[in-house]
Design a protein around this motif. Structure first.
Motif, PDB file in Angstrom:
ATOM      1  N   ALA A 247       0.832  -1.213   0.000  1.00  0.00           N
ATOM      2  CA  ALA A 247       0.000   0.000   0.000  1.00  0.00           C
ATOM      3  C   ALA A 247       0.866   1.262   0.000  1.00  0.00           C
ATOM      4  CB  ALA A 247      -0.928  -0.005   1.210  1.00  0.00           C
ATOM      5  N   VAL A 248       1.945   1.251   0.768  1.00  0.00           N
ATOM      6  CA  VAL A 248       2.853   2.401   0.799  1.00  0.00           C
ATOM      7  C   VAL A 248       3.500   2.598  -0.574  1.00  0.00           C
ATOM      8  CG1 VAL A 248       4.976   3.331   1.791  1.00  0.00           C
ATOM      9  CG2 VAL A 248       3.300   2.241   3.267  1.00  0.00           C
ATOM     10  N   ALA A 249       3.869   1.490  -1.223  1.00  0.00           N
ATOM     11  CA  ALA A 249       4.437   1.581  -2.574  1.00  0.00           C
ATOM     12  C   ALA A 249       3.416   2.178  -3.537  1.00  0.00           C
ATOM     13  CB  ALA A 249       4.876   0.202  -3.054  1.00  0.00           C
ATOM     14  N   SER A 250       2.145   1.845  -3.353  1.00  0.00           N
ATOM     15  CA  SER A 250       1.086   2.417  -4.187  1.00  0.00           C
ATOM     16  C   SER A 250       0.978   3.920  -3.966  1.00  0.00           C
ATOM     17  CB  SER A 250      -0.259   1.747  -3.865  1.00  0.00           C
ATOM     18  OG  SER A 250      -0.217   0.359  -4.101  1.00  0.00           O
ATOM     19  N   SER A 251       1.121   4.349  -2.714  1.00  0.00           N
ATOM     20  CA  SER A 251       1.090   5.783  -2.412  1.00  0.00           C
ATOM     21  C   SER A 251       2.233   6.517  -3.112  1.00  0.00           C
ATOM     22  CB  SER A 251       1.200   6.007  -0.895  1.00  0.00           C
ATOM     23  OG  SER A 251       0.099   5.459  -0.218  1.00  0.00           O
ATOM     24  N   ALA A 252       3.427   5.949  -3.013  1.00  0.00           N
ATOM     25  CA  ALA A 252       4.597   6.568  -3.648  1.00  0.00           C
ATOM     26  C   ALA A 252       4.410   6.662  -5.156  1.00  0.00           C
ATOM     27  CB  ALA A 252       5.848   5.768  -3.316  1.00  0.00           C
ATOM     28  N   LEU A 253       3.866   5.609  -5.744  1.00  0.00           N
ATOM     29  CA  LEU A 253       3.665   5.601  -7.193  1.00  0.00           C
ATOM     30  C   LEU A 253       2.645   6.667  -7.601  1.00  0.00           C
ATOM     31  CD1 LEU A 253       4.646   3.827  -9.648  1.00  0.00           C
ATOM     32  CD2 LEU A 253       2.350   2.844  -9.578  1.00  0.00           C
ATOM     33  N   GLY A 254       1.616   6.855  -6.774  1.00  0.00           N
ATOM     34  CA  GLY A 254       0.610   7.863  -7.078  1.00  0.00           C
ATOM     35  C   GLY A 254       1.205   9.251  -7.168  1.00  0.00           C
ATOM     36  N   TYR A 255       2.121   9.563  -6.273  1.00  0.00           N
ATOM     37  CA  TYR A 255       2.762  10.879  -6.314  1.00  0.00           C
ATOM     38  C   TYR A 255       3.797  10.967  -7.429  1.00  0.00           C
ATOM     39  CZ  TYR A 255       0.431  12.692  -2.189  1.00  0.00           C
ATOM     40  OH  TYR A 255      -0.517  13.172  -1.328  1.00  0.00           O
ATOM     41  N   LEU A 256       4.466   9.853  -7.721  1.00  0.00           N
ATOM     42  CA  LEU A 256       5.415   9.844  -8.834  1.00  0.00           C
ATOM     43  C   LEU A 256       4.706  10.044 -10.171  1.00  0.00           C
ATOM     44  CD1 LEU A 256       7.918   6.959  -7.962  1.00  0.00           C
ATOM     45  CD2 LEU A 256       8.521   9.344  -8.463  1.00  0.00           C
ATOM     46  N   ALA A 257       3.441   9.606 -10.238  1.00  0.00           N
ATOM     47  CA  ALA A 257       2.679   9.696 -11.487  1.00  0.00           C
ATOM     48  C   ALA A 257       2.461  11.151 -11.918  1.00  0.00           C
ATOM     49  CB  ALA A 257       1.333   8.993 -11.338  1.00  0.00           C
TER      50      ALA A 257
ATOM     51  N   GLY B  84       4.927  -0.744 -11.789  1.00  0.00           N
ATOM     52  CA  GLY B  84       5.555   0.340 -11.033  1.00  0.00           C
ATOM     53  C   GLY B  84       5.619   0.041  -9.544  1.00  0.00           C
ATOM     54  N   VAL B  85       4.529  -0.487  -8.989  1.00  0.00           N
ATOM     55  CA  VAL B  85       4.496  -0.839  -7.561  1.00  0.00           C
ATOM     56  C   VAL B  85       5.530  -1.918  -7.258  1.00  0.00           C
ATOM     57  CG1 VAL B  85       3.105  -1.942  -5.757  1.00  0.00           C
ATOM     58  CG2 VAL B  85       2.100  -0.151  -7.174  1.00  0.00           C
ATOM     59  N   ILE B  86       5.589  -2.932  -8.102  1.00  0.00           N
ATOM     60  CA  ILE B  86       6.546  -4.033  -7.894  1.00  0.00           C
ATOM     61  C   ILE B  86       7.982  -3.515  -7.995  1.00  0.00           C
ATOM     62  CG2 ILE B  86       7.432  -6.190  -8.879  1.00  0.00           C
ATOM     63  CD1 ILE B  86       4.540  -6.884  -9.648  1.00  0.00           C
ATOM     64  N   ALA B  87       8.227  -2.608  -8.922  1.00  0.00           N
ATOM     65  CA  ALA B  87       9.575  -2.042  -9.072  1.00  0.00           C
ATOM     66  C   ALA B  87       9.998  -1.293  -7.808  1.00  0.00           C
ATOM     67  CB  ALA B  87       9.619  -1.105 -10.283  1.00  0.00           C
ATOM     68  N   LEU B  88       9.087  -0.518  -7.216  1.00  0.00           N
ATOM     69  CA  LEU B  88       9.405   0.203  -5.976  1.00  0.00           C
ATOM     70  C   LEU B  88       9.650  -0.757  -4.827  1.00  0.00           C
ATOM     71  CD1 LEU B  88       6.921   3.234  -6.077  1.00  0.00           C
ATOM     72  CD2 LEU B  88       9.371   3.216  -6.589  1.00  0.00           C
ATOM     73  N   LEU B  89       8.887  -1.842  -4.766  1.00  0.00           N
ATOM     74  CA  LEU B  89       9.076  -2.845  -3.710  1.00  0.00           C
ATOM     75  C   LEU B  89      10.478  -3.456  -3.791  1.00  0.00           C
ATOM     76  CD1 LEU B  89       5.590  -4.620  -3.862  1.00  0.00           C
ATOM     77  CD2 LEU B  89       6.470  -3.255  -1.959  1.00  0.00           C
ATOM     78  N   TRP B  90      10.906  -3.770  -5.002  1.00  0.00           N
ATOM     79  CA  TRP B  90      12.223  -4.392  -5.150  1.00  0.00           C
ATOM     80  C   TRP B  90      13.352  -3.371  -4.985  1.00  0.00           C
ATOM     81  CZ3 TRP B  90      13.509  -9.187  -4.600  1.00  0.00           C
ATOM     82  CH2 TRP B  90      12.540 -10.170  -4.784  1.00  0.00           C
ATOM     83  N   LEU B  91      13.108  -2.124  -5.377  1.00  0.00           N
ATOM     84  CA  LEU B  91      14.112  -1.078  -5.185  1.00  0.00           C
ATOM     85  C   LEU B  91      14.432  -0.912  -3.698  1.00  0.00           C
ATOM     86  CD1 LEU B  91      15.796   1.335  -6.279  1.00  0.00           C
ATOM     87  CD2 LEU B  91      13.749   2.751  -5.957  1.00  0.00           C
ATOM     88  N   THR B  92      13.397  -0.846  -2.879  1.00  0.00           N
ATOM     89  CA  THR B  92      13.614  -0.671  -1.437  1.00  0.00           C
ATOM     90  C   THR B  92      14.090  -1.958  -0.767  1.00  0.00           C
ATOM     91  OG1 THR B  92      11.215  -1.007  -1.144  1.00  0.00           O
ATOM     92  CG2 THR B  92      12.021   1.259  -1.173  1.00  0.00           C
TER      93      THR B  92
ATOM     94  N   ALA C 198       2.869   7.987 -17.285  1.00  0.00           N
ATOM     95  CA  ALA C 198       2.822   6.642 -17.848  1.00  0.00           C
ATOM     96  C   ALA C 198       2.781   5.567 -16.762  1.00  0.00           C
ATOM     97  CB  ALA C 198       4.032   6.412 -18.750  1.00  0.00           C
ATOM     98  N   LEU C 199       3.224   5.922 -15.554  1.00  0.00           N
ATOM     99  CA  LEU C 199       3.252   4.939 -14.467  1.00  0.00           C
ATOM    100  C   LEU C 199       1.854   4.464 -14.091  1.00  0.00           C
ATOM    101  CD1 LEU C 199       5.957   6.518 -12.098  1.00  0.00           C
ATOM    102  CD2 LEU C 199       6.180   4.457 -13.498  1.00  0.00           C
ATOM    103  N   THR C 200       0.855   5.296 -14.299  1.00  0.00           N
ATOM    104  CA  THR C 200      -0.520   4.909 -13.962  1.00  0.00           C
ATOM    105  C   THR C 200      -1.424   4.929 -15.194  1.00  0.00           C
ATOM    106  OG1 THR C 200      -0.989   7.215 -13.324  1.00  0.00           O
ATOM    107  CG2 THR C 200      -0.357   5.687 -11.573  1.00  0.00           C
ATOM    108  N   ALA C 201      -0.818   4.771 -16.362  1.00  0.00           N
ATOM    109  CA  ALA C 201      -1.592   4.819 -17.605  1.00  0.00           C
ATOM    110  C   ALA C 201      -2.512   3.620 -17.761  1.00  0.00           C
ATOM    111  CB  ALA C 201      -0.647   4.929 -18.808  1.00  0.00           C
ATOM    112  N   SER C 202      -2.174   2.503 -17.142  1.00  0.00           N
ATOM    113  CA  SER C 202      -2.987   1.286 -17.219  1.00  0.00           C
ATOM    114  C   SER C 202      -2.776   0.477 -15.953  1.00  0.00           C
ATOM    115  CB  SER C 202      -2.594   0.451 -18.442  1.00  0.00           C
ATOM    116  OG  SER C 202      -1.291  -0.099 -18.265  1.00  0.00           O
ATOM    117  N   PRO C 203      -3.698  -0.449 -15.636  1.00  0.00           N
ATOM    118  CA  PRO C 203      -3.515  -1.299 -14.449  1.00  0.00           C
ATOM    119  C   PRO C 203      -2.202  -2.077 -14.472  1.00  0.00           C
ATOM    120  CG  PRO C 203      -5.767  -1.464 -15.241  1.00  0.00           C
ATOM    121  CD  PRO C 203      -5.010  -0.671 -16.267  1.00  0.00           C
ATOM    122  N   VAL C 204      -1.809  -2.542 -15.652  1.00  0.00           N
ATOM    123  CA  VAL C 204      -0.561  -3.307 -15.772  1.00  0.00           C
ATOM    124  C   VAL C 204       0.640  -2.417 -15.471  1.00  0.00           C
ATOM    125  CG1 VAL C 204       0.940  -4.592 -17.336  1.00  0.00           C
ATOM    126  CG2 VAL C 204      -1.532  -4.947 -17.407  1.00  0.00           C
TER     127      VAL C 204
END
Length: 452
Positions: free
Chosen positions: A100-110, A126-134, A115-121
């Motif tokens: 959920a926190v990764a989703s929040s970060a992605l929302g602000y990055l968008a 994007g969320v998975i990428a942030l999870l692995w980055l951290t 393009a990060l939130t252009a589609s569900p995929v």
């Protein structure tokens, strides 16, 4: 630890407030706007319930200062089985919360990369990428993680605190009135509409009892810090989300992936809004970095005591339990895939509801153990009665929060609970085999085994 080096009640109160604020508030205004400003009534219910929960944990921490927190409280009443149940649910809730926190970060990055939130995929990737980055960033050990977290948390505190105090100069009563109840909900429906979302923001209220041994006077300071910290967070939450509802039109707020950035753009200009967006991203990533390490360290502590698979106990030369981090990175990626939604706000809400369910169940178990803890501590009757009343209020609210989370989240919580029992079945069997005495013959001697 000498008294000179121990925390004061003021310092502990600040820690509790900061631990709760983290990144929990970042996306809430947008999610609550989908119901309308009437959802603000949920803050009042949750604030009272959270104060009761926080006080119950504070009292349990005073009388039981063993490591393990909620799991240690549960162990006093339910033994090792209770310890594992609370640990596992709390452990999984942290994993869900991280997504959920990764989703929040992605929302602000968008806001900077649409393009990060252009589609569900794209959102899921994007969320998975942030999870692995951290996750990978934590391979360097706890010292780096701690230093980063102590700085990035201000990315939330500063903008949220500012809008709570000075945002009222931009508040429009007309905008707020138009946002009040667009769906025509009844008062009781409005009060329960966002219970899980508001409770999400208070998760971490138990942190005062976790630090009882580091306080000058734990019997006095822990309950005070728990209550004042929770109350302080409640005031900031209520003021900030109410102010935003009167600054940004409800339809715009509900569609936003960065509600605080949008509010500051309305208050000042788009540049200031962008700066707040950057601060929010920084705060979310710092929070996610810290919680990823906490997640793996929680598993390591349990593995060290034989309450979780031993591979989670393996650490590298920097003290980072890398194997556990990689496993939980995979688990969290699967969670992101399983909650994929048409928009980021829906995915965030689904994750929050599930995180609340898996958090509240351990809360109920740990709070119910307070009665056993107090009896073993031989507390005065007046203290027992007072704490008992507060614990009952906290448990009633917790059960209400379960109901308000929705049937899908409750079903998901039950699936997590079932998986926990499967895992514990294997662990318990191994522990029992290790403790079992050698078989004896009818004459009392130890029976020889093949190959002995």
């Amino acid at each position: 630890m000498s008294d000179q080096k121990k925390m004061s009640v003021t310092q502990l109160t600040f820690i509790v407030t900061v631990n709760m604020m983290g990144s929990g508030i970042i996306m809430l205004p947008a999610n609550m706007a989908q119901v309308g400003a009437i959802s603000l009534l949920s803050w009042l219910v949750t604030a009272l319930g959270s104060l009761a929960i926080a006080y119950g944990f504070a009292q349990a921490g005073v009388f039981n200062q063993r490591t393990g927190g909620l799991a240690a409280y549960a162990e006093d009443a339910y033994g090792r089985d209770g310890y594992f149940l609370v640990f596992f649910l709390y452990f999984i809730s942290l994993a869900i919360a991280n997504v959920a926190v990764a989703s929040s970060a992605l929302g602000y990055l968008a806001a900077f990369f649409p393009a990060l939130t252009a589609s569900p995929v794209a959102t899921c990737i994007g969320v998975i990428a942030l999870l692995w980055l951290t996750t990978v960033a934590n391979f360097g050990g706890p010292s780096v993680t701690g230093r980063i977290g102590s700085v990035t948390v201000w990315g939330v505190i500063l903008p949220v605190g500012f809008i709570s105090i000075l945002g009222w100069f931009w508040f429009s009563s007309t905008t707020f009135a138009e946002a009040w109840n667009p769906k025509g909900l009844k008062l009781i429906e409005g009060m329960g509409s966002s219970i899980s979302l508001t409770l999400w923001a208070f998760l971490g209220m138990e942190s005062a009892s976790q630090n009882a041994s580091a306080v000058e006077n734990p019997k006095r300071d822990v309950p005070l810090a728990c209550m004042f910290g929770t109350l302080g967070a409640a005031v900031v939450y209520i003021l900030s989300t109410t102010a935003i509802q009167g600054i940004v039109p409800n339809a715009e707020l509900a569609a936003s992936t960065g509600p605080f950035g949008l509010a500051y753009a309305k208050m000042f200009n788009p540049t200031v809004g962008s700066i707040v967006m950057v601060l929010a991203v920084m705060a979310c990533l710092g929070s996610l970095l810290g919680w990823q390490f906490t997640l793996s360290q929680t598993a390591k502590d349990a593995a060290d005591t034989g309450m979780f698979p031993s591979l989670f106990a393996k650490a590298n030369r920097f003290g980072a339990p890398v194997t556990g981090m990689v496993i939980m990175g995979i688990v969290q990626s699967l969670m992101a895939l399983s909650t994929i939604s048409p928009n980021l706000s829906e995915q965030f809400a689904a994750l929050v509801n599930l995180a609340v369910v898996t958090n509240v169940l351990p809360y109920i178990v740990a709070l119910s153990a307070l009665f056993v803890i107090m009896r073993e501590a031989r507390v005065d009757r007046s203290v027992y009665l007072r704490n008992g009343i507060v614990a009952v209020v906290a448990m009633v609210y917790s059960i209400y929060a379960l109901w308000a989370s929705g049937k899908d989240a409750v079903m998901g919580g039950m699936i997590v609970l079932a998986i926990g029992y499967v895992v514990y079945g294997f662990l318990a069997a191994r522990r029992s085999a290790a403790k079992a005495p050698a078989p004896r013959t009818a004459t009392g001697g130890v029976q020889a085994t093949a190959g002995a």
